[in-house]
Design an enzyme around this catalytic site. Structure first.
Site, PDB file in Angstrom:
ATOM      1  CD1 TRP A  41     -41.358 -20.216   2.139  1.00 36.13           C
ATOM      2  CD2 TRP A  41     -40.805 -19.189   4.049  1.00 36.13           C
ATOM      3  NE1 TRP A  41     -40.905 -18.965   1.823  1.00 36.13           N
ATOM      4  CE2 TRP A  41     -40.554 -18.309   2.978  1.00 36.13           C
ATOM      5  CE3 TRP A  41     -40.542 -18.747   5.350  1.00 36.13           C
ATOM      6  CZ2 TRP A  41     -40.050 -17.022   3.156  1.00 36.13           C
ATOM      7  CZ3 TRP A  41     -40.043 -17.477   5.538  1.00 36.13           C
ATOM      8  CH2 TRP A  41     -39.798 -16.629   4.438  1.00 36.13           C
ATOM      9  NE  ARG A  72     -43.077 -21.926  -0.437  1.00 36.86           N
ATOM     10  CZ  ARG A  72     -43.078 -20.625  -0.629  1.00 36.86           C
ATOM     11  NH1 ARG A  72     -44.188 -19.955  -0.454  1.00 36.86           N
ATOM     12  NH2 ARG A  72     -41.976 -20.008  -0.973  1.00 36.86           N
ATOM     13  CB  VAL A  98     -34.617  -8.759   2.767  1.00 30.66           C
ATOM     14  CG1 VAL A  98     -33.965  -9.590   1.693  1.00 30.66           C
ATOM     15  CG2 VAL A  98     -36.085  -9.120   2.929  1.00 30.66           C
ATOM     16  CG  HIS A 120     -37.277 -20.175   0.454  1.00 29.44           C
ATOM     17  ND1 HIS A 120     -37.280 -19.000   1.153  1.00 29.44           N
ATOM     18  CD2 HIS A 120     -36.589 -21.044   1.251  1.00 29.44           C
ATOM     19  CE1 HIS A 120     -36.649 -19.134   2.298  1.00 29.44           C
ATOM     20  NE2 HIS A 120     -36.215 -20.375   2.368  1.00 29.44           N
ATOM     21  CD  GLN A 130     -39.466 -19.614  -4.541  1.00 32.93           C
ATOM     22  OE1 GLN A 130     -38.358 -19.700  -3.997  1.00 32.93           O
ATOM     23  NE2 GLN A 130     -40.532 -19.166  -3.903  1.00 32.93           N
ATOM     24  CB  ALA A 146     -31.569 -11.556  -2.153  1.00 32.56           C
TER      25      ALA A 146
HETATM   26  C1  YSA Z   1     -37.560 -12.843  -0.650  1.00 29.73           C
HETATM   27  C2  YSA Z   1     -36.476 -12.059  -0.315  1.00 29.73           C
HETATM   28  C3  YSA Z   1     -35.248 -12.428  -0.793  1.00 29.73           C
HETATM   29  O1  YSA Z   1     -34.167 -11.707  -0.391  1.00 29.73           O
HETATM   30  C4  YSA Z   1     -35.075 -13.491  -1.648  1.00 29.73           C
HETATM   31  C5  YSA Z   1     -36.169 -14.273  -1.961  1.00 29.73           C
HETATM   32  C6  YSA Z   1     -37.403 -13.950  -1.497  1.00 29.73           C
HETATM   33  C7  YSA Z   1     -38.557 -14.804  -1.804  1.00 29.73           C
HETATM   34  C8  YSA Z   1     -38.823 -15.831  -0.721  1.00 29.73           C
HETATM   35  N1  YSA Z   1     -37.766 -16.822  -0.650  1.00 29.73           N
HETATM   36  C9  YSA Z   1     -40.116 -16.553  -0.997  1.00 29.73           C
HETATM   37  O2  YSA Z   1     -40.166 -17.741  -1.200  1.00 29.73           O
HETATM   38  N2  YSA Z   1     -41.190 -15.713  -1.022  1.00 29.73           N
HETATM   39  S1  YSA Z   1     -42.671 -16.206  -1.357  1.00 29.73           S
HETATM   40  O3  YSA Z   1     -43.097 -17.216  -0.428  1.00 29.73           O
HETATM   41  O4  YSA Z   1     -43.539 -15.027  -1.398  1.00 29.73           O
HETATM   42  O5  YSA Z   1     -42.594 -16.868  -2.801  1.00 29.73           O
HETATM   43  C10 YSA Z   1     -42.014 -16.164  -3.907  1.00 29.73           C
HETATM   44  C11 YSA Z   1     -42.862 -16.353  -5.138  1.00 29.73           C
HETATM   45  O6  YSA Z   1     -43.086 -17.756  -5.356  1.00 29.73           O
HETATM   46  C12 YSA Z   1     -44.257 -15.773  -5.030  1.00 29.73           C
HETATM   47  O7  YSA Z   1     -44.236 -14.402  -5.362  1.00 29.73           O
HETATM   48  C13 YSA Z   1     -45.022 -16.575  -6.022  1.00 29.73           C
HETATM   49  O8  YSA Z   1     -44.785 -16.077  -7.336  1.00 29.73           O
HETATM   50  C14 YSA Z   1     -44.369 -17.939  -5.926  1.00 29.73           C
HETATM   51  N3  YSA Z   1     -45.159 -18.866  -5.085  1.00 29.73           N
HETATM   52  C15 YSA Z   1     -45.253 -18.890  -3.745  1.00 29.73           C
HETATM   53  N4  YSA Z   1     -46.024 -19.917  -3.335  1.00 29.73           N
HETATM   54  C16 YSA Z   1     -46.448 -20.568  -4.437  1.00 29.73           C
HETATM   55  C17 YSA Z   1     -45.894 -19.897  -5.556  1.00 29.73           C
HETATM   56  N5  YSA Z   1     -46.126 -20.326  -6.808  1.00 29.73           N
HETATM   57  C18 YSA Z   1     -46.896 -21.417  -6.960  1.00 29.73           C
HETATM   58  N6  YSA Z   1     -47.454 -22.118  -5.950  1.00 29.73           N
HETATM   59  C19 YSA Z   1     -47.241 -21.739  -4.685  1.00 29.73           C
HETATM   60  N7  YSA Z   1     -47.776 -22.445  -3.690  1.00 29.73           N
END
Ligand code: YSA
Length: 323
Positions: A152, A192, A249, A166, A206, A291
Site C-alpha cells: 500500500w 494511494r 487474513v 484501504h 472501496q 472480510a
Molecule cells: C483484503 C482482505 C480483507 O480481509 C479485507 C480487505 C481486503 C482488501 C485490501 N484491504 C486491499 O486494499 N486490497 S487491494 O489493494 O488489492 O485493493 C482492493 C481493490 O481496490 C482492488 O481489487 C481494486 O479493485 C481496487 N484498487 C486497488 N488499487 C486501486 C484500486 N482501484 C483504483 N485505483 C487503484 N489505484
C-alpha cells in the site's frame, strides 16, 4: 392666470410629470371640475361682454382640447414604459430549461451495493479518511518495517498519521466497539501514492465487508459474494475464488468475475486472521469471520463499460451527464 399663462404652465407641468399619479394632480389643477384653472375661465365666459367672449372663448376651448391631448399622450407613454420595465415578460419567448441534477455514477454504484448488502442483512458504517498507522497497518498484522506495507503506497501526514490506503482500518475500529455476531459493509474513499493509469487512481473508493460470529465459515463468504455479484451484474455471472495473500487474513483470497469471456479481479478477501482478533480482544478460538474489500470504480467501469478510471474525477460533463 390668463389662457396664455395657463397654456405655458400646464404644458410645462405635463412634460415634467414623473408618473400617473403626478399627472392626475396636474389634470385636476387645470381641468378639475370645481377649481381647475381653465375650468374657471370657461365657466366665467357667460359673464363676459360679447367682445371679450369672442376673444377668450375660442382660445380657452382650443387650450382644453390641447391639454386633453397632452394628458392622454403622456398617459400612453407611462403605460408603454411600464409594460417594458415592470411587467417585462414576453410570453412568446421560449422558456429557460431548468437544469435537473443527477447522481454521479459512483454514487449510483455505491447506492446499489448498499441496497444489495442491506437485503443480505448487512449494516452500513463509515470511518475516518485520515487514519493512524496503528489502524491502517499495525492492528491489521502489518507492523512497522514489515515488507507487506509496500503493498500500500502511502500518503503520510506525519510519522504516525496517514490518509487511509484501504477501508480495512474500519474492521478494527468497529470490532473495538462492538461484540459479535454482526455483519457490516464500509463504503469510503481511500488514497494511494502511486502512478495513475487507465485502471489506477491515487484517490478511489472501496467497500469493505466484515461478517463475524461463532460459526462463520468460508462457505458463508462464498455464498454472500456469489449472491452479491449475481444481483449486481446479473443472475448468470460466474465468480472465481483464487488463493492470495493479505497479512490480516488466513487463508487469503482474491475474487474474479467473468465478463465478456475475461476474468477480472474485483476484490481481496479472506478469513480474519487470529492476530486481528487478538488486537480487538476477541477470543480467536471462539470467534471467526470473513472480510473483503472491493474497488468501487473498478465495478463501475465493468458495469458501464468505462475504459479509463480517470474519467470519474475529470469533472467532464460530457461524461457525467450520461448517467
Ligand atoms: C483484503 C482482505 C480483507 O480481509 C479485507 C480487505 C481486503 C482488501 C485490501 N484491504 C486491499 O486494499 N486490497 S487491494 O489493494 O488489492 O485493493 C482492493 C481493490 O481496490 C482492488 O481489487 C481494486 O479493485 C481496487 N484498487 C486497488 N488499487 C486501486 C484500486 N482501484 C483504483 N485505483 C487503484 N489505484
Amino acid at each position: 392666470m390668463n389662457v396664455a399663462e395657463i397654456r405655458k404652465s400646464a404644458l410645462e407641468d405635463v412634460k415634467k410629470a414623473k408618473n400617473v399619479k403626478a399627472l392626475e394632480v396636474i389634470r385636476v389643477k387645470y381641468l378639475g371640475r370645481k377649481d381647475g384653472e381653465l375650468t374657471k375661465i370657461l365657466r366665467s365666459l357667460k359673464d363676459l361682454s360679447v367682445a371679450e367672449r369672442k376673444e377668450i372663448g375660442p382660445a380657452a376651448n382650443e387650450l382644453r382640447g390641447d391639454l386633453e391631448e397632452a394628458f392622454s399622450k403622456k398617459l400612453k407613454e407611462f403605460s408603454a414604459s411600464s409594460k417594458r420595465g415592470v411587467v417585462g415578460i414576453d410570453i412568446t419567448m421560449p422558456g429557460k430549461k431548468i437544469a435537473v441534477g443527477h447522481l454521479h455514477p459512483l454514487t449510483i454504484i455505491e447506492n446499489r451495493i448498499k441496497e444489495i448488502f442491506n437485503s443480505l442483512n448487512f449494516s452500513v458504517v463509515e470511518g475516518p479518511e485520515a487514519e493512524t498507522d496503528y489502524y491502517n497497518f499495525d492492528a491489521l498484522n502489518i507492523p512497522a518495517n514489515h515488507p507487506a506495507r509496500d503493498m500500500w503506497d502511502t500518503f503520510w501526514i506525519d510519522s504516525k498519521k496517514l490518509l487511509r490506503t484501504h477501508t480495512s482500518p474500519m474492521q478494527i475500529r468497529y470490532m473495538e466497539k462492538h461484540q459479535p455476531p454482526f455483519q457490516i459493509i464500509v463504503p469510503g474513499r481511500v488514497f494511494r501514492f502511486e502512478a495513475t493509469d487507465a485502471s489506477h487512481e491515487i484517490n478511489f473508493h472501496q467497500v469493505e465487508g466484515l461478517m463475524v460470529g461463532e460459526r462463520v465459515t468460508l462457505a458463508n463468504f462464498k455464498y454472500v459474494i456469489t449472491e452479491f455479484f449475481r444481483q449486481f451484474f446479473g443472475p448468470g455471472t460466474h465468480v472465481r475464488f483464487r488463493p492470495s495473500y493479505f497479512p490480516f487474513v488466513e487463508p487469503g483470497l482474491e475474487v474474479d468475475v467473468m465478463l465478456n469471456g475475461n476474468w477480472l479481479e474485483v476484490m481481496g478477501a479472506g478469513m480474519v486472521h487470529p492476530k486481528v482478533f487478538d488486537a480487538v480482544r476477541y477470543n480467536p478460538r471462539k470467534i471467526r469471520g470473513f472480510a473483503f474489500g472491493m474497488g468501487l470504480e473498478r465495478l463501475a467501469m465493468i458495469k458501464y463499460k468505462i475504459p479509463d478510471i480517470r474519467l470519474f474525477y475529470s469533472g467532464d460533463l460530457r461524461f457525467t451527464n450520461q448517467f
